[in-house]
Design a protein around this motif. Structure first.
Motif, PDB file in Angstrom:
ATOM      1  N   GLY A 155     -30.738  30.221 -14.951  1.00  0.00           N
ATOM      2  CA  GLY A 155     -31.270  29.369 -13.906  1.00  0.00           C
ATOM      3  C   GLY A 155     -31.689  27.989 -14.364  1.00  0.00           C
ATOM      4  N   THR A 156     -30.816  27.271 -15.072  1.00  0.00           N
ATOM      5  CA  THR A 156     -31.198  25.975 -15.611  1.00  0.00           C
ATOM      6  C   THR A 156     -30.823  24.835 -14.672  1.00  0.00           C
ATOM      7  OG1 THR A 156     -29.123  25.980 -16.875  1.00  0.00           O
ATOM      8  CG2 THR A 156     -31.106  26.729 -17.998  1.00  0.00           C
ATOM      9  N   GLY A 157     -31.086  24.991 -13.393  1.00  0.00           N
ATOM     10  CA  GLY A 157     -30.929  23.845 -12.516  1.00  0.00           C
ATOM     11  C   GLY A 157     -29.904  24.000 -11.428  1.00  0.00           C
ATOM     12  N   GLY A 158     -28.682  23.527 -11.689  1.00  0.00           N
ATOM     13  CA  GLY A 158     -27.673  23.447 -10.649  1.00  0.00           C
ATOM     14  C   GLY A 158     -27.052  24.784 -10.290  1.00  0.00           C
ATOM     15  N   GLY A 183     -29.841   8.827 -17.399  1.00  0.00           N
ATOM     16  CA  GLY A 183     -30.060   9.235 -16.013  1.00  0.00           C
ATOM     17  C   GLY A 183     -29.848  10.725 -15.808  1.00  0.00           C
ATOM     18  N   MET A 184     -30.576  11.277 -14.859  1.00  0.00           N
ATOM     19  CA  MET A 184     -30.402  12.665 -14.472  1.00  0.00           C
ATOM     20  C   MET A 184     -29.337  12.759 -13.386  1.00  0.00           C
ATOM     21  SD  MET A 184     -32.368  14.523 -16.307  1.00  0.00           S
ATOM     22  CE  MET A 184     -32.412  16.070 -15.394  1.00  0.00           C
ATOM     23  N   PRO A 185     -28.644  13.905 -13.289  1.00  0.00           N
ATOM     24  CA  PRO A 185     -27.632  14.066 -12.236  1.00  0.00           C
ATOM     25  C   PRO A 185     -28.203  13.780 -10.843  1.00  0.00           C
ATOM     26  CG  PRO A 185     -27.434  15.825 -13.826  1.00  0.00           C
ATOM     27  CD  PRO A 185     -28.679  15.068 -14.188  1.00  0.00           C
ATOM     28  N   HIS A 186     -27.344  13.305  -9.962  1.00  0.00           N
ATOM     29  CA  HIS A 186     -27.699  12.958  -8.573  1.00  0.00           C
ATOM     30  C   HIS A 186     -28.642  11.760  -8.493  1.00  0.00           C
ATOM     31  CE1 HIS A 186     -25.525  16.477  -7.489  1.00  0.00           C
ATOM     32  NE2 HIS A 186     -26.453  17.339  -7.856  1.00  0.00           N
ATOM     33  N   THR A 187     -28.555  10.865  -9.475  1.00  0.00           N
ATOM     34  CA  THR A 187     -29.293   9.608  -9.411  1.00  0.00           C
ATOM     35  C   THR A 187     -28.294   8.456  -9.526  1.00  0.00           C
ATOM     36  OG1 THR A 187     -29.624   9.444 -11.820  1.00  0.00           O
ATOM     37  CG2 THR A 187     -31.284  10.661 -10.545  1.00  0.00           C
ATOM     38  N   PHE A 190     -27.317   7.799 -13.173  1.00  0.00           N
ATOM     39  CA  PHE A 190     -26.332   8.733 -13.699  1.00  0.00           C
ATOM     40  C   PHE A 190     -24.932   8.377 -13.195  1.00  0.00           C
ATOM     41  CE2 PHE A 190     -23.965  12.773 -13.532  1.00  0.00           C
ATOM     42  CZ  PHE A 190     -24.068  13.165 -14.859  1.00  0.00           C
ATOM     43  N   ALA A 191     -24.822   7.993 -11.922  1.00  0.00           N
ATOM     44  CA  ALA A 191     -23.521   7.619 -11.365  1.00  0.00           C
ATOM     45  C   ALA A 191     -22.927   6.442 -12.132  1.00  0.00           C
ATOM     46  CB  ALA A 191     -23.666   7.276  -9.886  1.00  0.00           C
ATOM     47  N   GLU A 192     -23.764   5.468 -12.467  1.00  0.00           N
ATOM     48  CA  GLU A 192     -23.289   4.308 -13.227  1.00  0.00           C
ATOM     49  C   GLU A 192     -22.860   4.718 -14.634  1.00  0.00           C
ATOM     50  OE1 GLU A 192     -26.592   1.701 -13.059  1.00  0.00           O
ATOM     51  OE2 GLU A 192     -26.303   1.175 -10.938  1.00  0.00           O
ATOM     52  N   GLU A 193     -23.624   5.611 -15.256  1.00  0.00           N
ATOM     53  CA  GLU A 193     -23.320   6.012 -16.632  1.00  0.00           C
ATOM     54  C   GLU A 193     -22.067   6.865 -16.718  1.00  0.00           C
ATOM     55  OE1 GLU A 193     -27.902   5.928 -18.386  1.00  0.00           O
ATOM     56  OE2 GLU A 193     -27.087   7.767 -17.514  1.00  0.00           O
ATOM     57  N   THR A 194     -21.690   7.533 -15.637  1.00  0.00           N
ATOM     58  CA  THR A 194     -20.470   8.340 -15.665  1.00  0.00           C
ATOM     59  C   THR A 194     -19.223   7.499 -15.416  1.00  0.00           C
ATOM     60  OG1 THR A 194     -20.774   8.892 -13.316  1.00  0.00           O
ATOM     61  CG2 THR A 194     -21.616  10.464 -14.947  1.00  0.00           C
ATOM     62  N   ALA A 195     -19.397   6.195 -15.222  1.00  0.00           N
ATOM     63  CA  ALA A 195     -18.257   5.276 -15.104  1.00  0.00           C
ATOM     64  C   ALA A 195     -18.209   4.356 -16.321  1.00  0.00           C
ATOM     65  CB  ALA A 195     -18.359   4.465 -13.819  1.00  0.00           C
ATOM     66  N   SER A 196     -18.620   4.892 -17.472  1.00  0.00           N
ATOM     67  CA  SER A 196     -18.719   4.100 -18.696  1.00  0.00           C
ATOM     68  C   SER A 196     -17.704   4.580 -19.733  1.00  0.00           C
ATOM     69  CB  SER A 196     -20.133   4.243 -19.279  1.00  0.00           C
ATOM     70  OG  SER A 196     -20.344   5.581 -19.707  1.00  0.00           O
ATOM     71  N   PRO A 197     -17.440   3.785 -20.776  1.00  0.00           N
ATOM     72  CA  PRO A 197     -16.560   4.241 -21.864  1.00  0.00           C
ATOM     73  C   PRO A 197     -17.064   5.528 -22.517  1.00  0.00           C
ATOM     74  CG  PRO A 197     -16.860   1.864 -21.982  1.00  0.00           C
ATOM     75  CD  PRO A 197     -17.817   2.360 -20.929  1.00  0.00           C
ATOM     76  N   ALA A 198     -18.395   5.686 -22.634  1.00  0.00           N
ATOM     77  CA  ALA A 198     -18.940   6.915 -23.228  1.00  0.00           C
ATOM     78  C   ALA A 198     -18.594   8.130 -22.375  1.00  0.00           C
ATOM     79  CB  ALA A 198     -20.456   6.794 -23.388  1.00  0.00           C
ATOM     80  N   ALA A 199     -18.563   7.954 -21.064  1.00  0.00           N
ATOM     81  CA  ALA A 199     -18.189   9.055 -20.180  1.00  0.00           C
ATOM     82  C   ALA A 199     -16.713   9.397 -20.335  1.00  0.00           C
ATOM     83  CB  ALA A 199     -18.505   8.686 -18.730  1.00  0.00           C
TER      84      ALA A 199
END
Length: 233
Positions: A155-158, A183-187, A190-199
Motif C-alpha cells: 500500500g505505498t500510495g497509488g 516533484g511528487m506525482p500529480h503535481t 512533476f509534469a515538467e520534470e517528466t518532460a526533461s532529458p533525465a526523464a
C-alpha cells in the motif's frame, strides 16, 4: 524513486447521485429537497469516518455537480469517490462503511441516493520475487543505484490495474526514478520534470533493464516452466 519493490493499494471507484426536489430558493424553500445538502452531509460523515480508519486506508472524492443556479434548490448532486486499502480483501468492508455515509446523508435530507461503480476494482501488486531480483540486477547494470530487493511494502500510495495482472500470473511493476526530480506525482512540477532529458534517460534505462529481464527468463528453461505452472495453478 527507483525501487524494484514498488507496490500499490487496491482501489474501488464509484459515482454517487443524490436526487431531491427543486424549488425556488427564496419564494418556496420549504418545497425543496436539497441534493447539494446531501452531498455536504455525506462529506462530513466521511471526514468523521476517517478518524477511525486503519493506517493505510484512504478515502477521497470530488463533487462533480452540486446545483446549477443559486436561486433554485438543487434537485441533483453527483460525487465521485474512491476507497483504497493495502489488499484487495480489505476493499469490500471499507467501501461498505463509506457507502453508509452516503445512505445516511440521503436519509437525513429526504433525498434518494444511487451508487454506480465506474471501473473494475484494481487489486494490490504482488511482485514475482525472481523477476524482481533479475530486474534490479539489470537496472543496476545501466549505472543506476538500486536497493536490494527485499520484503515488498504494501500500500505505498497509488493504484494500478497491473495489480490484477500480478494476481493472475508472475509479473512485476517496479518504480523508476527521474534523476534530480523533486516533484511528487500529480503535481505541475512533476509534469515538467517528466518532460526533461533525465526523464528520457529513465525511460531508456527502464526499457533496457526490462528487455534484459525478459532475456533472462527466456534463456532459463526451468524458470520458464515455473512461470507457466504458476500461471495455470
Amino acid at each position: 524513486m527507483t525501487d524494484p519493490r514498488g507496490s500499490s493499494n487496491a482501489v474501488g471507484r464509484f459515482e454517487v447521485t443524490f436526487t431531491g426536489r427543486a424549488s425556488h430558493a427564496a419564494a418556496a424553500p420549504e418545497g425543496g429537497l436539497n441534493a447539494a445538502d446531501a452531498a455536504v452531509v455525506a462529506q462530513v460523515a466521511v471526514g468523521q469516518l476517517r478518524q477511525q480508519l486503519r493506517d493505510g486506508y484512504r478515502v477521497s472524492g470530488i463533487v462533480r455537480l452540486g446545483g446549477e443556479r443559486t436561486n433554485i434548490i438543487p434537485e441533483r448532486s453527483v460525487l465521485e469517490y474512491e476507497v483504497r486499502t493495502p489488499t484487495g480483501e480489505e476493499l469490500t468492508d471499507l467501501r461498505e462503511r463509506v457507502l453508509n455515509c452516503f445512505r445516511g446523508a440521503a436519509l437525513a435530507t429526504g433525498t434518494t441516493v444511487a451508487v454506480r461503480q465506474i471501473q473494475p476494482d484494481y487489486l494490490d501488486l504482488r511482485h514475482d520475487p525472481a523477476l524482481m531480483t533479475s530486474y534490479a540486477r539489470n537496472l543496476r547494470a545501466t549505472g543506476r543505484e538500486v536497493p536490494e530487493p527485499g520484503p515488498v511494502p504494501q500500500g505505498t500510495g497509488g493504484s494500478t490495474d497491473m495489480g490484477n495482472v500480478t494476481h493472475a500470473l508472475p509479473a512485476i511493476h517496479p518504480g523508476l526514478g527521474v534523476l534530480g526530480a523533486r516533484g511528487m506525482p500529480h503535481t505541475r512540477q512533476f509534469a515538467e520534470e517528466t518532460a526533461s532529458p533525465a526523464a528520457d534517460d529513465a525511460v531508456l534505462d527502464g526499457a533496457l533493464a526490462m528487455a534484459w529481464t525478459g532475456l533472462d527468463l527466456a534463456s532459463d528453461a526451468e524458470w520458464r516452466a515455473r512461470c507457466v505452472t504458476a500461471r495455470h495453478g
